[in-house]
Write a protein that holds these residues in place. Sequence first.
Motif, PDB file in Angstrom:
ATOM      1  N   PRO A 122       0.815  -1.219   0.000  1.00 32.02           N
ATOM      2  CA  PRO A 122       0.000   0.000   0.000  1.00 32.02           C
ATOM      3  C   PRO A 122       0.850   1.272   0.000  1.00 32.02           C
ATOM      4  CG  PRO A 122      -0.195  -1.193   2.101  1.00 32.02           C
ATOM      5  CD  PRO A 122       0.521  -2.085   1.141  1.00 32.02           C
ATOM      6  N   ALA A 123       1.968   1.283   0.751  1.00 32.81           N
ATOM      7  CA  ALA A 123       2.827   2.470   0.776  1.00 32.81           C
ATOM      8  C   ALA A 123       3.369   2.752  -0.622  1.00 32.81           C
ATOM      9  CB  ALA A 123       3.979   2.262   1.765  1.00 32.81           C
ATOM     10  N   ALA A 124       3.683   1.671  -1.348  1.00 35.65           N
ATOM     11  CA  ALA A 124       4.237   1.820  -2.695  1.00 35.65           C
ATOM     12  C   ALA A 124       3.281   2.581  -3.608  1.00 35.65           C
ATOM     13  CB  ALA A 124       4.515   0.434  -3.291  1.00 35.65           C
ATOM     14  N   VAL A 125       1.993   2.333  -3.447  1.00 27.23           N
ATOM     15  CA  VAL A 125       1.008   2.978  -4.315  1.00 27.23           C
ATOM     16  C   VAL A 125       0.966   4.482  -4.034  1.00 27.23           C
ATOM     17  CG1 VAL A 125      -1.455   3.105  -4.849  1.00 27.23           C
ATOM     18  CG2 VAL A 125      -0.335   0.870  -4.597  1.00 27.23           C
ATOM     19  N   ALA A 157      -1.576  -7.598  -6.326  1.00 29.38           N
ATOM     20  CA  ALA A 157      -2.120  -6.625  -7.277  1.00 29.38           C
ATOM     21  C   ALA A 157      -3.472  -6.122  -6.785  1.00 29.38           C
ATOM     22  CB  ALA A 157      -2.256  -7.255  -8.661  1.00 29.38           C
ATOM     23  N   ALA A 158      -4.275  -7.025  -6.203  1.00 32.45           N
ATOM     24  CA  ALA A 158      -5.581  -6.612  -5.674  1.00 32.45           C
ATOM     25  C   ALA A 158      -5.393  -5.573  -4.567  1.00 32.45           C
ATOM     26  CB  ALA A 158      -6.340  -7.829  -5.159  1.00 32.45           C
ATOM     27  N   LEU A 159      -4.395  -5.813  -3.732  1.00 26.94           N
ATOM     28  CA  LEU A 159      -4.090  -4.872  -2.644  1.00 26.94           C
ATOM     29  C   LEU A 159      -3.681  -3.515  -3.210  1.00 26.94           C
ATOM     30  CD1 LEU A 159      -3.522  -4.530   0.364  1.00 26.94           C
ATOM     31  CD2 LEU A 159      -1.444  -5.849   0.087  1.00 26.94           C
ATOM     32  N   GLU A 160      -2.778  -3.533  -4.175  1.00 28.14           N
ATOM     33  CA  GLU A 160      -2.323  -2.274  -4.783  1.00 28.14           C
ATOM     34  C   GLU A 160      -3.493  -1.539  -5.439  1.00 28.14           C
ATOM     35  OE1 GLU A 160       1.739  -4.657  -5.951  1.00 28.14           O
ATOM     36  OE2 GLU A 160       0.341  -4.051  -7.538  1.00 28.14           O
ATOM     37  N   CYS A 161      -4.301  -2.288  -6.166  1.00 27.28           N
ATOM     38  CA  CYS A 161      -5.396  -1.646  -6.909  1.00 27.28           C
ATOM     39  C   CYS A 161      -6.482  -1.122  -5.970  1.00 27.28           C
ATOM     40  CB  CYS A 161      -5.975  -2.615  -7.942  1.00 27.28           C
ATOM     41  SG  CYS A 161      -4.802  -2.939  -9.276  1.00 27.28           S
ATOM     42  N   ALA A 162      -6.705  -1.820  -4.855  1.00 24.38           N
ATOM     43  CA  ALA A 162      -7.688  -1.313  -3.876  1.00 24.38           C
ATOM     44  C   ALA A 162      -7.208   0.020  -3.302  1.00 24.38           C
ATOM     45  CB  ALA A 162      -7.894  -2.339  -2.754  1.00 24.38           C
ATOM     46  N   VAL A 163      -5.923   0.100  -2.990  1.00 26.38           N
ATOM     47  CA  VAL A 163      -5.386   1.348  -2.427  1.00 26.38           C
ATOM     48  C   VAL A 163      -5.369   2.456  -3.490  1.00 26.38           C
ATOM     49  CG1 VAL A 163      -3.318   2.400  -1.410  1.00 26.38           C
ATOM     50  CG2 VAL A 163      -4.068   0.144  -0.653  1.00 26.38           C
ATOM     51  N   ALA A 164      -4.989   2.102  -4.715  1.00 24.44           N
ATOM     52  CA  ALA A 164      -4.971   3.099  -5.793  1.00 24.44           C
ATOM     53  C   ALA A 164      -6.377   3.656  -6.024  1.00 24.44           C
ATOM     54  CB  ALA A 164      -4.430   2.472  -7.079  1.00 24.44           C
ATOM     55  N   LEU A 182      -1.314   1.105 -14.211  1.00 21.98           N
ATOM     56  CA  LEU A 182       0.107   1.385 -14.491  1.00 21.98           C
ATOM     57  C   LEU A 182       0.817   1.912 -13.245  1.00 21.98           C
ATOM     58  CD1 LEU A 182      -0.168   2.941 -18.058  1.00 21.98           C
ATOM     59  CD2 LEU A 182       1.147   0.907 -17.446  1.00 21.98           C
ATOM     60  N   LEU A 183       0.123   2.750 -12.472  1.00 18.17           N
ATOM     61  CA  LEU A 183       0.728   3.254 -11.238  1.00 18.17           C
ATOM     62  C   LEU A 183       0.936   2.124 -10.235  1.00 18.17           C
ATOM     63  CD1 LEU A 183      -1.240   6.602 -10.946  1.00 18.17           C
ATOM     64  CD2 LEU A 183       1.263   6.381 -11.004  1.00 18.17           C
TER      65      LEU A 183
END
Length: 410
Positions: A122-125, A157-164, A182-183
């Motif tokens: 999540p921090a990465a996003v 990816a689901a985690l990243e996309c939820a945060v994004a 992409l982000l």
Amino acid sequence: MTDTTSAGTTNAGTTDAGTGHTDATRATAVGTAAAAVFEELYGHAPEGVWAAPGRVNLIGEHTDYNDGFVLPIAIPQAVRAHARRRTDGVLRLASTRVPGEVVELDVAALEPGGVPGWAAYPAAVVWALRSAGHEVGGADVLLDSDVPGGAGLSSSAALECAVATAYDGLYGLGLGAAELALLAQRAENEFVGVPCGIMDQMASMVCRSGAALHLDARDLSVRHVPLDLAGAGLTLLVLDTRVQHDLADGAYAALRAGCERAAALLGLPALRDLSVDGLPGALGRLPADLVPLVRHVVTENDRVERAVAELERRGPAALGPILTEGHASLRDDFRTSCPETDLAAATAVAAGALGARMTGGGFGGSVIALVETERAAAVAEAVTGAFAAAGYAEPQVYRAVPSPGARRES
Ligand code: GLA
């Protein structure tokens, strides 16, 4: 690979088709508990809840970073980000998978490699959004996931996309789904340090209910291909082997580098630019170690295109042989299968599946099997029995239904 976060792990049993939960009742039950946890942790209610699903890939493995084609579906299991904006530049992160832990970060000080463990994703996003010039600050975030982790179902990816998606909503960014994908990929590549392609994030952001996503990974153009499994009397079983080999990350990077080297030697921008017809001539110009890699990628791109054509012409049952062919190519040429995925795929086919293959990055994870619904239980039992006989852990069995991509839920 993309399923390594503890925040993405779950009690897989709660998501099994056998529980009798409908997706809606499960989401409500999960959401209510998480809302109470959010209030308890942060002392106020979230502004909203954003969800992004995991995926299974029907066909098109290790083609995305070769600018090729993929055909994933989103699954019902998702990561939910309960979130509220903060005005002091602090990012607080918690996960229902890691009870009691709150990771507190200064968003202005985020830098690649600087956040250990599950909170890196999540921090990465947030870092990726800021690096791209979006003026986002802090937030209180609680992650709640029912995507099995380590199963090749893209829990990361689901985690990243939820945060994004949550940040897009909280800060009114108005970014499109592909831009957010992409982000999220950049977050994973540059902040977490995993050289993944774009398939998982695009699947999580863009998929639609009742359809497979045909994605051209070069220009990110998409086509939603109707996939009515139930209407065709079919079930797509997901057999999670519960195996994830340690070598996965290094091996993925090495395979990717091998593909890029082959393209360079052939004078091509990417292996996508080589056709099946051009394959025999090209293989003769490559060192022996790159031959099977190139053969897999080129034939796999062709399998994706054939799969879409067959799906549209003859319906979902016609996918079966293409799946099995794809597994053989991963096993014999690309070598990303392992004894457990080979056993699951072979047993499923022997027990009557129309086709079966490992899905995702490989070296463990899940196998998908396309079966006539009346044979689904028998196929699942056959695989479970074969695993017991081989001394492997009991596989988890799910039924994958083509589900919607990222969205705001409340
Ligand atoms: C992982 C990566 C994807 C893709 C698959 C293999 O899931 O995250 O980008 O490369 O492996 O198809």
